[in-house]
Enzyme design. Structure first.
Site, PDB file in Angstrom:
ATOM      1  CG  ASP A 112      -1.789   1.203   1.332  1.00  0.00           C
ATOM      2  OD1 ASP A 112      -2.686   1.308   0.481  1.00  0.00           O
ATOM      3  OD2 ASP A 112      -1.597   2.054   2.238  1.00  0.00           O
ATOM      4  CG  HIS A 128       2.774   8.135  -0.592  1.00  0.00           C
ATOM      5  ND1 HIS A 128       2.713   9.462  -0.929  1.00  0.00           N
ATOM      6  CD2 HIS A 128       1.735   7.540  -1.230  1.00  0.00           C
ATOM      7  CE1 HIS A 128       1.656   9.672  -1.707  1.00  0.00           C
ATOM      8  NE2 HIS A 128       1.054   8.517  -1.905  1.00  0.00           N
ATOM      9  CD  GLU A 130      -2.161   2.710  -3.765  1.00  0.00           C
ATOM     10  OE1 GLU A 130      -3.168   3.355  -4.041  1.00  0.00           O
ATOM     11  OE2 GLU A 130      -1.459   2.951  -2.752  1.00  0.00           O
ATOM     12  CG  ASN A 190      -8.347   0.558  -6.531  1.00  0.00           C
ATOM     13  OD1 ASN A 190      -9.180   1.458  -6.522  1.00  0.00           O
ATOM     14  ND2 ASN A 190      -7.096   0.767  -6.200  1.00  0.00           N
TER      15      ASN A 190
HETATM   16  C1  AAO Z   1      -9.033   9.171   5.552  1.00  0.00           C
HETATM   17  C2  AAO Z   1      -9.805  10.413   5.139  1.00  0.00           C
HETATM   18  C3  AAO Z   1      -8.870  11.610   4.992  1.00  0.00           C
HETATM   19  C4  AAO Z   1      -8.127  11.832   6.299  1.00  0.00           C
HETATM   20  C5  AAO Z   1      -7.404  10.550   6.670  1.00  0.00           C
HETATM   21  C6  AAO Z   1      -6.731  10.656   8.013  1.00  0.00           C
HETATM   22  O1  AAO Z   1     -10.462  10.157   3.899  1.00  0.00           O
HETATM   23  O2  AAO Z   1      -9.618  12.769   4.663  1.00  0.00           O
HETATM   24  O3  AAO Z   1      -7.183  12.873   6.146  1.00  0.00           O
HETATM   25  O4  AAO Z   1      -8.335   9.456   6.761  1.00  0.00           O
HETATM   26  O5  AAO Z   1      -7.684  10.976   8.968  1.00  0.00           O
HETATM   27  C7  AAO Z   1      -7.659   5.156   2.480  1.00  0.00           C
HETATM   28  C8  AAO Z   1      -8.690   6.171   2.005  1.00  0.00           C
HETATM   29  C9  AAO Z   1      -8.385   7.547   2.544  1.00  0.00           C
HETATM   30  C10 AAO Z   1      -8.300   7.487   4.055  1.00  0.00           C
HETATM   31  C11 AAO Z   1      -7.129   6.564   4.368  1.00  0.00           C
HETATM   32  C12 AAO Z   1      -6.854   6.407   5.859  1.00  0.00           C
HETATM   33  O6  AAO Z   1      -8.682   6.197   0.580  1.00  0.00           O
HETATM   34  O7  AAO Z   1      -9.447   8.428   2.176  1.00  0.00           O
HETATM   35  O8  AAO Z   1      -8.071   8.769   4.568  1.00  0.00           O
HETATM   36  O9  AAO Z   1      -7.470   5.225   3.874  1.00  0.00           O
HETATM   37  O10 AAO Z   1      -7.941   5.830   6.489  1.00  0.00           O
HETATM   38  C13 AAO Z   1      -2.962   8.780  -2.877  1.00  0.00           C
HETATM   39  C14 AAO Z   1      -1.878   7.753  -2.582  1.00  0.00           C
HETATM   40  C15 AAO Z   1      -2.398   6.331  -2.624  1.00  0.00           C
HETATM   41  C16 AAO Z   1      -3.670   6.170  -1.800  1.00  0.00           C
HETATM   42  C17 AAO Z   1      -4.678   7.187  -2.313  1.00  0.00           C
HETATM   43  C18 AAO Z   1      -6.001   7.109  -1.537  1.00  0.00           C
HETATM   44  O11 AAO Z   1      -0.816   7.909  -3.509  1.00  0.00           O
HETATM   45  O12 AAO Z   1      -1.380   5.511  -2.067  1.00  0.00           O
HETATM   46  O13 AAO Z   1      -4.139   8.518  -2.143  1.00  0.00           O
HETATM   47  N1  AAO Z   1      -4.180   4.800  -1.861  1.00  0.00           N
HETATM   48  C19 AAO Z   1      -3.870   3.805  -0.790  1.00  0.00           C
HETATM   49  C20 AAO Z   1      -5.044   2.902  -0.519  1.00  0.00           C
HETATM   50  C21 AAO Z   1      -6.155   3.694   0.137  1.00  0.00           C
HETATM   51  C22 AAO Z   1      -5.683   4.214   1.489  1.00  0.00           C
HETATM   52  C23 AAO Z   1      -4.263   4.577   1.526  1.00  0.00           C
HETATM   53  C24 AAO Z   1      -3.410   4.397   0.468  1.00  0.00           C
HETATM   54  C25 AAO Z   1      -3.712   4.969   2.829  1.00  0.00           C
HETATM   55  O14 AAO Z   1      -5.453   2.273  -1.697  1.00  0.00           O
HETATM   56  O15 AAO Z   1      -7.323   2.935   0.293  1.00  0.00           O
HETATM   57  O16 AAO Z   1      -6.451   5.398   1.823  1.00  0.00           O
HETATM   58  O17 AAO Z   1      -3.297   3.760   3.471  1.00  0.00           O
HETATM   59  C26 AAO Z   1      -3.533  11.512  -7.362  1.00  0.00           C
HETATM   60  C27 AAO Z   1      -2.172  10.987  -6.991  1.00  0.00           C
HETATM   61  C28 AAO Z   1      -2.257   9.747  -6.133  1.00  0.00           C
HETATM   62  C29 AAO Z   1      -3.159   9.997  -4.940  1.00  0.00           C
HETATM   63  C30 AAO Z   1      -4.532  10.471  -5.458  1.00  0.00           C
HETATM   64  C31 AAO Z   1      -5.501  10.744  -4.327  1.00  0.00           C
HETATM   65  O18 AAO Z   1      -4.192  10.549  -8.223  1.00  0.00           O
HETATM   66  O19 AAO Z   1      -1.468  10.670  -8.167  1.00  0.00           O
HETATM   67  O20 AAO Z   1      -0.980   9.387  -5.672  1.00  0.00           O
HETATM   68  O21 AAO Z   1      -3.308   8.747  -4.256  1.00  0.00           O
HETATM   69  O22 AAO Z   1      -4.356  11.652  -6.225  1.00  0.00           O
HETATM   70  O23 AAO Z   1      -4.968  11.726  -3.501  1.00  0.00           O
HETATM   71  C32 AAO Z   1      -6.402  11.069 -11.790  1.00  0.00           C
HETATM   72  C33 AAO Z   1      -4.894  11.073 -11.844  1.00  0.00           C
HETATM   73  C34 AAO Z   1      -4.277  10.439 -10.589  1.00  0.00           C
HETATM   74  C35 AAO Z   1      -4.826  11.118  -9.379  1.00  0.00           C
HETATM   75  C36 AAO Z   1      -6.317  10.889  -9.398  1.00  0.00           C
HETATM   76  C37 AAO Z   1      -7.037  11.478  -8.186  1.00  0.00           C
HETATM   77  O24 AAO Z   1      -6.861   9.766 -12.106  1.00  0.00           O
HETATM   78  O25 AAO Z   1      -4.492  10.347 -12.996  1.00  0.00           O
HETATM   79  O26 AAO Z   1      -2.869  10.561 -10.636  1.00  0.00           O
HETATM   80  O27 AAO Z   1      -6.909  11.478 -10.567  1.00  0.00           O
HETATM   81  O28 AAO Z   1      -6.949  12.875  -8.205  1.00  0.00           O
END
Ligand code: AAO
Length: 428
Positions: free
Chosen positions: A144, A148, A175, A238
């Protein structure tokens, strides 16, 4: 607390294996039963971070934690085990700029306290966790938030990880959301495992929504700017992007069953990369944080199974006939190459996998009604999309292949599943 969000699983406070889904003993038992049937288990391992800043309490396994003091006695981790202002350049310690690789690796993702994985002690604790999972029988890991972490830190952790019980190195896929234009690229991670290929589902969503012609799929794979077949794990959707986390709304999901089944069938028929099928639960689409179906004591509800249909709120896409049967198609096709590529109009294609399998797709408003080369040995075959081979006959459509490998192929246009698939194990 009620209505606990699904994403609490991504906020670890220890590496104890106790969740709303069960205990470590129950997990071990499941892995053992799966392994005995040849089904391997890959764990979604979260070790970039622990839980969120500003939280204090007890985890689902009973471990106390206090993030403001970076205190996680369940591991144990303490203040010096986390990145801080000396390593993260942002004022609030969080990631803001995806053009800055140091920020992406050393600051907090969504405010989740960021482990200092350059430290040998931290690496060892993570490796202990992964080794424990291997002792329980797992075959590998989804890493995961790999984006980062520094690739060298992932490599150092994996060097401390043992071989899996079935022999060989653990299967690792990372990921790294890389759809271009950011400071961190997936290719930096190829020496430590495969990459979760996020471009794949975005591209196929366009094609199966008729925004890009089916005929272009002829060279789908590395020629489309994706990594090579040996470097990717592909998927249509996913757990994040199916509910608007990650890649907001642009992928196909089980909420759009018609194009979803078509795209998944194409993924399973096409020889590129390792593929992953999604299996979901039903949730309120207004609330993308809604957790899985649970009982009043908050334990997760069991999946009830009635034939090929699941109950208790579980969608079980993997049991939908059009998806389930295409897994057998992929297994039967093995490493046979794509042959007999045919295109009718822009949105009509067919191809064989050597002499093992044949599939046709029709997104036009007119049927395909055509003699096509299937490559299969002469015989009668059941279309595995519309039915099954049962007691020597087809419950759905059937196809007659002649001695030259040709067959009259009919694929409907105004129907729920405008595709047809046959393979050598559905002949009679
Ligand atoms: C939750 C709350 C947050 C709070 C946090 C702490 O939602 O508001 O701040 O708790 O209190 C999961 C949830 C999160 C959750 C977190 C912790 O999805 O919402 O936060 O658990 O409970 C990035 C990372 C990627 C991550 C993704 C969600 O790079 O690793 O964010 N995914 C994994 C898991 C996921 C999990 C975590 C990691 C944490 O699969 O389930 O989070 O363990 C761009 C960037 C990406 C970035 C995304 C979203 O993506 O490139 O790196 O991912 O933005 O920020 C187009 C673009 C694409 C872009 C996308 C979205 O498609 O091509 O590049 O749009 O804008």
């Amino acid at each position: 607390m009620t209505n606990r969000p699904w994403y609490e699983r991504y906020q670890p406070v220890s590496y104890k294996l106790i969740t709303r889904s069960g205990t470590e003993q129950q997990f071990k038992d499941m892995v053992k039963r799966c392994n005995a049937k040849g089904v391997r288990i890959y764990v979604d391992a979260v070790f970039n971070h622990m839980t969120r800043m500003g939280s204090i309490g007890k985890g689902s396994g009973g471990s106390y934690f206090d993030t403001d003091n970076f205190y996680f006695p369940g591991v144990p981790f303490g203040a010096t085990d986390f990145n801080d202002e000396s390593s993260c350049p942002t004022l609030d310690g969080r990631i803001h700029d995806y053009q800055n690789a140091v920020e992406i690796r050393n600051c907090q993702l969504e405010g989740l306290v960021d482990l200092k994985l350059g430290k040998d002690y931290v690496r060892s604790k993570v490796a202990d966790y992964l080794n424990h999972l291997i002792d329980l029988g797992v075959a590998g890991f989804r890493v995961d938030a790999a984006k980062h972490m520094w690739p060298r830190d992932i490599a150092a952790i994996l060097e401390k990880v043992k071989n899996v019980s079935m022999g060989g190195r653990p299967f690792v896929y990372q990921e790294v959301i890389d759809t271009g234009g950011e400071a961190v690229q997936g290719s930096e991670y190829l020496s430590t495992g495969r990459i979760a290929n996020f471009k794949y589902g975005l591209e196929l969503a366009q094609v199966f929504r008729r925004q890009n012609a089916l005929k272009w799929l002829k060279n789908f794979g590395a020629d489309w700017g994706m990594w090579s077949s040996g470097d990717v794990v592909n998927f249509i959707d996913n757990h994040d992007n199916q509910r608007g986390h990650g890649c907001a709304g642009s992928v196909l999901t089980h909420w759009e069953p018609k194009p979803y089944k078509l795209a998944t069938a194409f993924m399973l028929a096409w020889p590129y990369g390792i593929v992953r099928i999604m299996s979901s639960y039903e949730y309120n689409r207004e609330d993308n944080s809604e957790g899985p179906p649970h009982n009043s004591d908050e334990s997760i509800k069991s999946v009830t199974i009635n034939g090929m249909v699941c109950g208790n709120g579980w969608s079980c896409e993997h049991r939908w006939r059009q998806i389930y049967n295409m897994v057998a198609f992929r297994n039967m096709a093995g490493d046979a190459e794509v042959t007999n590529w045919w295109k009718g109009t822009d949105y009509q294609i067919a191809f064989s996998r050597g002499d093992k399998a044949f599939i046709a797709f029709n997104l036009e408003i007119v049927d395909i009604n055509q003699s096509l080369m299937t490559g299969l040995p002469a015989g009668q075959y059941c279309d595995v999309i519309s039915g099954n081979l049962e007691s020597g006959s087809c419950t759905g459509a059937s196809v007659t292949v002649d001695g030259s490998g040709r067959a009259n192929i009919h694929v409907c246009s105004h129907c729920e599943d405008p595709m047809l698939a046959i393979h050598i194990a559905c002949g009679y």
